[in-house]
Design a protein around this motif. Structure first.
Motif, PDB file in Angstrom:
ATOM      1  N   GLN A 148     -12.146  18.587 146.393  1.00  0.00           N
ATOM      2  CA  GLN A 148     -10.825  18.053 146.076  1.00  0.00           C
ATOM      3  C   GLN A 148     -10.893  17.170 144.833  1.00  0.00           C
ATOM      4  OE1 GLN A 148      -7.884  18.905 147.748  1.00  0.00           O
ATOM      5  NE2 GLN A 148      -7.044  17.972 145.886  1.00  0.00           N
ATOM      6  N   CYS A 180     -10.608  19.301 141.751  1.00  0.00           N
ATOM      7  CA  CYS A 180      -9.222  19.762 141.553  1.00  0.00           C
ATOM      8  C   CYS A 180      -8.339  18.626 141.042  1.00  0.00           C
ATOM      9  CB  CYS A 180      -8.676  20.327 142.861  1.00  0.00           C
ATOM     10  SG  CYS A 180      -9.422  21.902 143.348  1.00  0.00           S
ATOM     11  N   ASP A 181      -8.521  17.445 141.609  1.00  0.00           N
ATOM     12  CA  ASP A 181      -7.723  16.295 141.150  1.00  0.00           C
ATOM     13  C   ASP A 181      -8.034  15.980 139.689  1.00  0.00           C
ATOM     14  OD1 ASP A 181      -6.652  16.129 143.682  1.00  0.00           O
ATOM     15  OD2 ASP A 181      -7.950  14.472 144.320  1.00  0.00           O
ATOM     16  N   GLN A 208      -8.670  28.853 148.839  1.00  0.00           N
ATOM     17  CA  GLN A 208      -9.011  27.447 149.072  1.00  0.00           C
ATOM     18  C   GLN A 208      -8.696  26.588 147.856  1.00  0.00           C
ATOM     19  OE1 GLN A 208     -13.104  27.123 150.656  1.00  0.00           O
ATOM     20  NE2 GLN A 208     -12.911  29.265 151.271  1.00  0.00           N
ATOM     21  N   GLN A 265      -4.979  26.011 147.423  1.00  0.00           N
ATOM     22  CA  GLN A 265      -4.489  25.003 148.368  1.00  0.00           C
ATOM     23  C   GLN A 265      -4.836  23.600 147.886  1.00  0.00           C
ATOM     24  OE1 GLN A 265      -6.412  24.830 152.277  1.00  0.00           O
ATOM     25  NE2 GLN A 265      -4.396  24.529 153.221  1.00  0.00           N
ATOM     26  N   ARG A 266      -6.075  23.388 147.426  1.00  0.00           N
ATOM     27  CA  ARG A 266      -6.480  22.064 146.948  1.00  0.00           C
ATOM     28  C   ARG A 266      -5.664  21.626 145.731  1.00  0.00           C
ATOM     29  NH1 ARG A 266     -10.826  19.970 149.374  1.00  0.00           N
ATOM     30  NH2 ARG A 266     -12.322  21.349 150.428  1.00  0.00           N
TER      31      ARG A 266
END
Length: 354
Positions: free
Chosen positions: A58, A61-62, A125, A128-129
């Protein structure tokens, strides 16, 4: 009604070895400078976007989202076109598509297919993240060598091909469903899903899966001589992604829709930069606004004549001009009649009558 998001740009055709096209930050600065507001990210080059890391982290992704936000950009969708192609490959195309796979699985069709399916699972996945609602891809193809009915179509062969395609994609669609993300297949010659009929056949075989959707690209429909506007009327409830790409078909006495093995420049049907072809984008944007298309208008640049940097610059402005800021009220609301039931019954001569 919804106002379509955009303009966005699909980066696949612009990634290259020279700056600014060799890094995500360089591409982002370039795209933002042209007026794009979102990026459709290919996932086949870890130097641009690391799919495996995005699927498990995550924080990664952030970080990606924050880096793009610094340029005023967001991600519209991730793309697994190349990996999706490898979910189903007829042996005639094994060598042609080997370059889409890593060295470790080349020459090993089963291992290559497993790798491709795993890539799609990672994309679910990662999407979604990243907080995305749609994903774009190709279906792959087992039946494509038999698309023309000579030798005459073998019904059992087509049944087996589409059954196998659905079997391979069903667990992937389920994974995207768990992630809350739609899978949007680009209907494209060379794929078993290349028009409305083939999409419907596949959709039935995956049980009308709620995540099975369409990436609408009018250029591929036009070059097949399909009604690309009527297509929206028929399939709008399944259209979740949109490639804004122009094309032209110039009838020829020497060649037709199959192109005669000619280079793109010589074919009757050719992709063109936005505004240089025959596609009626004013009508397309109107229909998509009418049907509350929830996604992004994304430039996919492919042109046999114009330089890509020019096509991108002109394309951003072209899309921005065509996006319709939808009305929040009807233009004739000011003259609307009474909403009182007794009053309207009186207007109809119903009050006080036996």
């Amino acid at each position: 009604m919804k106002t379509i998001n955009g303009p966005g740009v699909f980066l696949a055709q612009f990634i290259g070895p020279q700056a600014p096209f060799n890094s995500l930050d360089g591409l982002a600065q370039w795209a933002a400078g042209l007026g794009f507001r979102s990026l459709q990210l290919p996932t086949g080059d870890a130097a641009i976007f690391d799919l495996a890391q995005a699927a498990r982290s995550q924080a990664y992704c952030d970080q990606i989202r924050a880096r793009l936000a610094q340029h005023g950009l967001s991600i519209s969708e991730l793309s697994t076109h190349l990996q999706g192609q490898l979910v189903a490959v007829h042996p005639a195309y094994d060598a042609a598509f080997e370059g889409f796979a890593p060295e470790a699985v080349r020459g090993k069709p089963r291992a290559r297919q497993a790798w491709a399916c795993d890539q799609l699972m990672l994309a679910a996945q990662a999407s979604q993240r990243l907080g995305l609602s749609a994903h774009v891809t190709f279906s792959g193809a087992l039946a494509w060598p038999y698309f023309y009915p000579w030798p005459p179509h073998n019904a059992l062969l087509l049944e087996e091909a589409f059954g196998q395609l659905a079997q391979r994609w069903r667990p992937i669609l389920d994974a995207f469903d768990q992630a809350g993300v739609d899978v949007c297949y680009e209907l494209h010659p060379g794929e078993d899903l290349h028009d409305g009929v083939t999409f419907e056949r596949f959709l039935r075989l995956v049980g009308n899966h709620p995540r099975c959707h369409i990436l609408y690209d009018p250029s591929h429909l036009h070059l097949q001589q399909m009604d690309y506007l009527g297509f929206i009327d028929r399939y709008h409830h399944r259209i979740r992604a949109f490639h804004v790409k122009d094309a032209e078909f110039r009838p020829s006495a020497r060649s037709g829709v199959y192109g005669g093995y000619q280079p793109w420049l010589e074919r009757p049907g050719r992709f063109r930069s936005l505004g240089d072809g025959q596609i009626d984008f004013a009508a397309i944007f109107s229909k998509l606004a009418q049907y509350d298309f929830p996604g992004t208008a994304t430039l996919e640049w492919e042109c046999c004549l114009k330089a890509p940097e020019v096509g991108a610059r002109e394309g951003a402005a072209f899309i921005a001009r065509h996006i319709i800021p939808v009305a929040e009220r009807a233009f004739d609301d000011f003259a609307a009649g009474s909403s009182d039931r007794a009053a309207v019954r009186t207007m109809l001569g119903l009050e006080g009558k036996e």
